[in-house]
Design a protein around this motif. Structure first.
Motif, PDB file in Angstrom:
ATOM      1  N   GLN A  40       0.843  -1.282  -0.071  1.00  0.00           N
ATOM      2  CA  GLN A  40       0.108  -0.066   0.142  1.00  0.00           C
ATOM      3  C   GLN A  40       0.871   1.143   0.055  1.00  0.00           C
ATOM      4  OE1 GLN A  40      -3.164   0.339   2.733  1.00  0.00           O
ATOM      5  NE2 GLN A  40      -3.612   2.312   2.349  1.00  0.00           N
ATOM      6  N   TYR A  43       2.046   1.496  -3.452  1.00  0.00           N
ATOM      7  CA  TYR A  43       1.061   2.040  -4.366  1.00  0.00           C
ATOM      8  C   TYR A  43       0.879   3.333  -4.152  1.00  0.00           C
ATOM      9  CZ  TYR A  43      -3.571   2.505  -6.185  1.00  0.00           C
ATOM     10  OH  TYR A  43      -4.618   2.913  -7.009  1.00  0.00           O
ATOM     11  N   GLU A 151      -4.486   0.578 -15.949  1.00  0.00           N
ATOM     12  CA  GLU A 151      -5.396  -0.309 -15.778  1.00  0.00           C
ATOM     13  C   GLU A 151      -4.964  -1.695 -15.089  1.00  0.00           C
ATOM     14  OE1 GLU A 151      -7.451  -1.181 -19.474  1.00  0.00           O
ATOM     15  OE2 GLU A 151      -8.641   0.758 -19.156  1.00  0.00           O
ATOM     16  N   GLU A 154      -3.929  -0.947 -11.706  1.00  0.00           N
ATOM     17  CA  GLU A 154      -5.074  -0.811 -10.650  1.00  0.00           C
ATOM     18  C   GLU A 154      -5.701  -2.270 -10.369  1.00  0.00           C
ATOM     19  OE1 GLU A 154      -6.264   1.549  -9.067  1.00  0.00           O
ATOM     20  OE2 GLU A 154      -4.757   2.793  -9.839  1.00  0.00           O
ATOM     21  N   ASN A 155      -5.691  -3.162 -11.531  1.00  0.00           N
ATOM     22  CA  ASN A 155      -6.372  -4.484 -11.547  1.00  0.00           C
ATOM     23  C   ASN A 155      -5.510  -5.268 -10.317  1.00  0.00           C
ATOM     24  OD1 ASN A 155      -8.062  -4.008 -13.200  1.00  0.00           O
ATOM     25  ND2 ASN A 155      -6.957  -4.975 -14.942  1.00  0.00           N
ATOM     26  N   HIS A 156      -4.020  -5.201 -10.436  1.00  0.00           N
ATOM     27  CA  HIS A 156      -3.275  -6.051  -9.299  1.00  0.00           C
ATOM     28  C   HIS A 156      -3.498  -5.397  -7.918  1.00  0.00           C
ATOM     29  CE1 HIS A 156      -0.623  -8.743 -11.842  1.00  0.00           C
ATOM     30  NE2 HIS A 156      -0.813  -7.823 -12.577  1.00  0.00           N
ATOM     31  N   TRP A 157      -3.565  -4.536  -7.883  1.00  0.00           N
ATOM     32  CA  TRP A 157      -4.080  -3.635  -6.458  1.00  0.00           C
ATOM     33  C   TRP A 157      -5.333  -4.010  -5.875  1.00  0.00           C
ATOM     34  CZ3 TRP A 157      -1.839  -2.585  -2.557  1.00  0.00           C
ATOM     35  CH2 TRP A 157      -2.451  -1.773  -1.410  1.00  0.00           C
ATOM     36  N   ARG A 158      -6.231  -3.786  -6.901  1.00  0.00           N
ATOM     37  CA  ARG A 158      -7.637  -4.213  -6.386  1.00  0.00           C
ATOM     38  C   ARG A 158      -7.944  -5.558  -6.280  1.00  0.00           C
ATOM     39  NH1 ARG A 158      -9.825  -2.502 -10.688  1.00  0.00           N
ATOM     40  NH2 ARG A 158     -10.057  -4.627 -11.717  1.00  0.00           N
ATOM     41  N   ASP A 159      -7.545  -6.559  -7.186  1.00  0.00           N
ATOM     42  CA  ASP A 159      -7.862  -8.032  -6.863  1.00  0.00           C
ATOM     43  C   ASP A 159      -6.952  -8.674  -6.112  1.00  0.00           C
ATOM     44  OD1 ASP A 159      -9.574  -7.248  -8.965  1.00  0.00           O
ATOM     45  OD2 ASP A 159      -8.189  -8.072 -10.725  1.00  0.00           O
ATOM     46  N   GLY A 161      -3.967  -7.101  -4.248  1.00  0.00           N
ATOM     47  CA  GLY A 161      -3.348  -6.467  -3.221  1.00  0.00           C
ATOM     48  C   GLY A 161      -1.927  -6.247  -3.434  1.00  0.00           C
TER      49      GLY A 161
END
Length: 454
Positions: A40, A43, A151, A154-159, A161
């Motif tokens: 985090q 990110y 994208e 964001e996908n790696h972070w959202r899905d 962490g």
């Protein structure tokens, strides 16, 4: 410095409002890199860094367009950013200054990206050496594939962490577009807007880079002799001297001293210089007197055309092999001043003296660079080291192993600018000379670099 080559004075650069604002921004960014403890943290820092770089590059693109229009006899385009220098807006040089300042500031922010990359890779130089071997990426703002990369982040972070680092935010990561820290370690990917169109050349280079890190096979490129070699010894430096130098220069303006290993160091801090209220003549005299005295104490002042130096000046995010100032064990303000050239330092050595030091340690060495004051060219050989030893093969036979190592600019730059301990450096050279597995173009990597860099 390019801006000086274009005829702009140092004062115009350092005192420019955009440059001064960046100096203020760099300090907390450096502190955040050093405080990164979780995906985090990485990110959130990357999001902030991305915003700053895109803002600067958008302005740079606009200033570049204005310069082109003015060269065609037209006025700058409607909506172009206002120049901040206070110079005449009708003069094309005003717009050139703004354009080049944006380039400088974007590199300064990218040096924070370099520091974040080193920290994310846990200061493992092998990954940097393997993934830096492409041409620099260029400007992010307006890049066709930027949306797809964002994208993916964001996908790696959202899905999951997972922290995904965008290479375009750095200078040191040039192969691939993104590195993701997954459960089993880092993985680098090439991102395409249309997944149907794969870049197999870049994918092969990524695979080659990771294989080089894992097994010591050839690094990406045309020379199969370029390989990583682990040195079974910890990295040792004289960072304590650089810490003293930056502290003293910030107060006294100039600090010069002998450095261990036939070297001399000088640091200059513009804020410290201004506080002394010297005239330009007094400053020049003090600089020359202190620098020459340090050279004499280091016994490298007799024949300056055989000397070689490395400097911090205008170096951030140019050479991917340089360790970023943001992770040097210095106060964050000092690191920010080095990034912005508000503070500079130079480390110099005498080639023959250095060769004599190695010879005294049992490594026959010869300085081969001819006398001259020109900058050393990339790839230029400056010194040769030799060895001859018996090697006992597993079958009971004994062979004579002779080898010559050629020292080039990149390794000399590292010895100087990183203030490597000479005994440590010599141990690495001795290891390469005596090992039967040393390749034709070895890249040595010492252990425990995290104990040196923050």
């Amino acid at each position: 410095m390019k801006l000086f080559d274009l005829g702009f004075e140092p004062e115009e650069v350092i005192t420019h409002p955009r440059h001064q604002a960046a100096q203020v921004d760099l300090v907390p960014l450096i502190e955040r890199v050093r405080a990164c403890r979780s995906p985090q943290d990485g990110y959130e820092l990357q999001q902030d860094l991305l915003r700053r770089i895109l803002e600067v590059e958008d302005d740079r693109n606009a200033f570049s367009k204005a310069v082109k229009r003015m060269r065609d006899g037209k006025a700058p385009q409607v909506g172009a950013p206002e120049p901040q220098s206070g110079r005449d807006p009708l003069d094309i040089e005003t717009w050139i200054l703004e354009r080049e300042l944006c380039e400088r500031v974007s590199r300064q922010f990218r040096s924070i990206g370099d520091a974040l990359a080193w920290r994310a890779f846990n200061h493992d130089r092998r990954y940097i050496l393997a993934l830096c071997r492409n041409a620099p990426a260029g400007i992010m703002a307006g890049k066709a594939g930027l949306k797809a990369e964002l994208e993916t982040v964001e996908n790696h972070w959202r899905d999951s962490g997972q922290f995904a680092l965008m290479h375009d935010l750095t200078n040191c990561l040039r192969i691939g577009d993104i590195t993701v820290w997954e459960d089993d370690g880092p993985h680098t990917y090439e991102i395409k807007t249309n997944s149907k169109y794969r870049n197999t050349v870049q994918e092969r280079r990524i695979a080659t880079a990771y294989e080089a890190v894992r097994t010591g096979s050839a690094l990406p490129g045309d020379n199969p002799g370029e390989r990583l070699h682990d040195i079974d010894a910890p990295l040792l430096t004289h960072m304590e001297l650089l810490q003293i130098a930056t502290q003293r220069a910030s107060k006294d303006g100039i600090f010069a001293a002998k450095a261990p290993g036939s070297r001399a160091l000088i640091a200059v801090d513009l804020h410290g210089v201004i506080s002394q209220r010297w005239t330009p003549e007094e400053y020049g005299q003090r600089l020359a007197r202190q620098w020459n005295a340090a050279r004499r104490r280091a016994r490298i002042g007799d024949q300056l055309d055989l000397n070689m130096h490395a400097t911090s000046l205008d170096s951030v995010s140019r050479d991917p092999l340089r360790v970023p100032w943001g992770i040097y064990p210095l106060h964050p303000v000092a690191a920010a001043r080095l990034i912005g050239d508000v503070m500079t330092f130079v480390v110099e050595t005498s080639g023959p003296s250095l060769a004599a030091d190695l010879t005294a340690q049992g490594i026959p060495a010869q300085w081969v660079r001819p006398p001259g004051t020109d900058d050393v060219a990339a790839g230029e050989v400056v010194m040769e080291m030799h060895s001859q030893a018996d090697w006992h093969a597993p079958n009971g036979l004994t062979a004579k192993l002779t080898r010559t190592l050629q020292l080039r600019r990149s390794e000399m730059d590292r010895y100087l600018i990183e203030l490597l301990d000479q005994d440590c450096w010599a141990a690495g050279i001795r290891h390469l000379l005596l090992s039967p597995n040393t390749s034709d173009r070895p890249w040595p990597v010492f252990r425990n670099e995290g104990d040196t860099w923050l």
